[in-house]
Motif scaffolding. Structure first.
Motif, mmCIF file in Angstrom:
data_model
loop_
_atom_site.group_PDB
_atom_site.id
_atom_site.type_symbol
_atom_site.label_atom_id
_atom_site.label_comp_id
_atom_site.label_asym_id
_atom_site.label_seq_id
_atom_site.Cartn_x
_atom_site.Cartn_y
_atom_site.Cartn_z
ATOM 1 N N GLY A 1 0.820 -1.207 0.000
ATOM 2 C CA GLY A 1 0.000 0.000 0.000
ATOM 3 C C GLY A 1 0.851 1.251 0.000
ATOM 4 O O GLY A 1 2.018 1.212 0.412
ATOM 5 N N PRO A 2 0.286 2.364 -0.465
ATOM 6 C CA PRO A 2 0.997 3.646 -0.395
ATOM 7 C C PRO A 2 1.098 4.099 1.057
ATOM 8 O O PRO A 2 0.499 3.488 1.955
ATOM 9 C CB PRO A 2 0.088 4.597 -1.206
ATOM 10 C CG PRO A 2 -0.878 3.716 -1.928
ATOM 11 C CD PRO A 2 -1.021 2.489 -1.102
ATOM 12 N N THR B 1 -1.815 4.149 4.428
ATOM 13 C CA THR B 1 -2.933 3.249 4.168
ATOM 14 C C THR B 1 -3.098 2.227 5.291
ATOM 15 O O THR B 1 -3.938 1.337 5.192
ATOM 16 C CB THR B 1 -2.747 2.512 2.820
ATOM 17 O OG1 THR B 1 -1.430 1.977 2.745
ATOM 18 C CG2 THR B 1 -2.985 3.449 1.653
ATOM 19 N N HIS C 1 5.932 -0.598 0.052
ATOM 20 C CA HIS C 1 5.202 0.476 -0.596
ATOM 21 C C HIS C 1 4.825 0.058 -2.014
ATOM 22 O O HIS C 1 5.614 -0.552 -2.729
ATOM 23 C CB HIS C 1 6.051 1.751 -0.670
ATOM 24 C CG HIS C 1 6.150 2.479 0.633
ATOM 25 N ND1 HIS C 1 5.052 2.913 1.328
ATOM 26 C CD2 HIS C 1 7.224 2.850 1.361
ATOM 27 C CE1 HIS C 1 5.444 3.527 2.437
ATOM 28 N NE2 HIS C 1 6.759 3.490 2.483
ATOM 29 N N GLU D 1 1.174 0.262 -5.137
ATOM 30 C CA GLU D 1 -0.268 0.392 -5.359
ATOM 31 C C GLU D 1 -0.852 -0.709 -6.230
ATOM 32 O O GLU D 1 -2.051 -0.909 -6.245
ATOM 33 C CB GLU D 1 -0.588 1.748 -6.000
ATOM 34 C CG GLU D 1 -0.350 2.939 -5.103
ATOM 35 C CD GLU D 1 -0.958 4.209 -5.659
ATOM 36 O OE1 GLU D 1 -2.195 4.306 -5.705
ATOM 37 O OE2 GLU D 1 -0.196 5.107 -6.058
ATOM 38 N N SER D 2 0.013 -1.404 -6.984
ATOM 39 C CA SER D 2 -0.498 -2.383 -7.940
ATOM 40 C C SER D 2 0.498 -3.523 -8.101
ATOM 41 O O SER D 2 1.651 -3.447 -7.645
ATOM 42 C CB SER D 2 -0.728 -1.715 -9.299
ATOM 43 O OG SER D 2 0.516 -1.288 -9.856
ATOM 44 N N ASP E 1 3.519 -2.362 -9.866
ATOM 45 C CA ASP E 1 4.462 -1.650 -9.005
ATOM 46 C C ASP E 1 5.451 -2.610 -8.352
ATOM 47 O O ASP E 1 6.664 -2.409 -8.394
ATOM 48 C CB ASP E 1 3.718 -0.879 -7.913
ATOM 49 C CG ASP E 1 3.083 0.397 -8.427
ATOM 50 O OD1 ASP E 1 3.403 0.816 -9.547
ATOM 51 O OD2 ASP E 1 2.256 0.972 -7.691
ATOM 52 N N ASP F 1 -6.133 0.058 -0.088
ATOM 53 C CA ASP F 1 -6.697 1.074 -0.973
ATOM 54 C C ASP F 1 -6.297 2.469 -0.536
ATOM 55 O O ASP F 1 -6.485 2.842 0.622
ATOM 56 C CB ASP F 1 -8.228 0.950 -0.978
ATOM 57 C CG ASP F 1 -8.858 1.601 -2.187
ATOM 58 O OD1 ASP F 1 -8.215 2.484 -2.793
ATOM 59 O OD2 ASP F 1 -9.996 1.243 -2.531
ATOM 60 N N ARG F 2 -5.747 3.248 -1.467
ATOM 61 C CA ARG F 2 -5.364 4.625 -1.175
ATOM 62 C C ARG F 2 -6.582 5.525 -1.003
ATOM 63 O O ARG F 2 -6.600 6.430 -0.165
ATOM 64 C CB ARG F 2 -4.496 5.182 -2.302
ATOM 65 C CG ARG F 2 -4.145 6.660 -2.128
ATOM 66 C CD ARG F 2 -3.581 7.239 -3.403
ATOM 67 N NE ARG F 2 -2.239 6.795 -3.688
ATOM 68 C CZ ARG F 2 -1.143 7.378 -3.197
ATOM 69 N NH1 ARG F 2 -1.243 8.411 -2.384
ATOM 70 N NH2 ARG F 2 0.046 6.932 -3.515
#
Length: 331
Positions: free
Chosen positions: A147-148, A151, A254, A256-257, A260, A283-284
């Protein structure tokens, strides 16, 4: 909260209480003190600047001495890390001029900013995630939480550790070895965890992950190793050594996908060896602690964004109603 207020000069506490209501004080997240600039108070719903609180350089030196308990050794060691831990797990981040020696940070001199972060452990924050990261025998699956920033990764990790250690929420109890390199999960003070990490958890704080993993395996024979924020390839190599030794993993990174993390050199070894059995993406856009997707080791989706809400974390104080979703074990 009292540990935070007690460390501040009385006139600062008084002015903060004049600027916020009693209920807002319970939502306090950060107090940012800056030399010759207004003080910022960060609450759940708003951030306010208090012009009447502006530290002088002399006050900054006195405050630094106060929070380091006037210990020159402690001051030197903690200035290298960039933060000081208070009783209760609260932390004071520091910034200013950095002294470099042999390419390494030796200390922060002329501290110009203090960020007092209020720590609140959220018991149950991993309640909805735990069923997704255990097998049919209630044992832990190797898990990467992605997650970013902000989060809820660290908060969720802490609660997963507690649940695994104390055999809660369906887990079998396991001995947990926590390598807390930045001392953010257990927030140890004089070696004693200030945050709830379970009765069967042993903590190695302020230690590089790769070295700490090997030390923990040799000395404490953990059944589960937990690390926060994989940042280097040697971290992955250390985690693989744990896998080869039959130890389960819980870690975070870190991102998001899937794209990444597939590009991150720091975790390529874990992906290549299919060491991770569950990828949990946070989820951000939703409140912290919300699961977006869950994948298996082949990146096959086993749970899609049903906005599974865990629990609010330290930086999320908005009123929220958890969505209780039955999570079947699809393995």
């Amino acid at each position: 909260m009292e540990e935070v207020l007690n460390v501040l000069p009385p006139y600062i506490v008084s002015k903060i209480k004049e600027s916020v209501t009693a209920s807002e004080l319970n939502e306090l997240e950060e107090i940012r003190l800056r030399v010759h600039r207004p003080t910022e108070v960060v609450l759940t719903s708003r951030s306010i600047m208090i012009d009447s609180i502006q530290l002088t350089q002399e006050e900054s030196k006195r405050f630094l001495a106060r929070i380091s308990q006037h210990s020159v050794y402690r001051l030197e060691e903690e200035l290298k890390r960039g933060f000081i831990t208070l009783p209760g797990g609260h932390r004071i981040g520091l910034s200013g001029s950095v002294n470099i020696q042999d390419g390494m940070v030796k200390a922060i001199s002329h501290v110009s900013s203090f960020n007092i972060r209020v720590a609140r452990a959220i018991i149950g924050s991993a309640q909805m995630i735990s069923p997704m990261i255990m097998d049919n025998h209630s044992n832990v699956l190797n898990t990467l939480i992605v997650g970013p920033p902000k989060t809820g990764k660290t908060t969720i990790l802490r609660d997963i550790i507690r649940q695994i250690s104390d055999a809660e929420n369906g887990f079998q109890h396991h001995r947990v070895g926590l390598i807390d390199e930045r001392n953010e999960i257990a927030a140890t003070l004089n070696g004693i965890p200030q945050q709830p990490v379970g009765n069967r958890t042993d903590v190695m704080s302020d230690c590089p992950k790769a070295e700490g993993i090997i030390m923990m395996i040799r000395s404490m024979s953990p059944e589960v190793i937990v690390v926060d924020e994989i940042g280097h390839e040697k971290d992955s190599q250390g985690l693989l050594e744990a896998v080869y030794a039959g130890v389960k993993l819980i870690c975070s990174v870190h991102g998001e996908s899937i794209e990444d993390i597939q590009k991150r050199p720091s975790i390529q070894a874990l992906i290549r060896e299919r060491a991770i059995e569950r990828f949990v993406f946070l989820d951000r856009l939703s409140p912290p602690g919300t699961v977006k997707n869950v994948y298996n080791h082949r990146f096959e989706e086993i749970k899609r964004a049903e906005r599974i809400r865990s629990v609010q974390h330290e930086m999320d104080r908005h009123a929220a109603h958890p969505v209780h979703v039955h999570v079947g074990r699809n393995r």
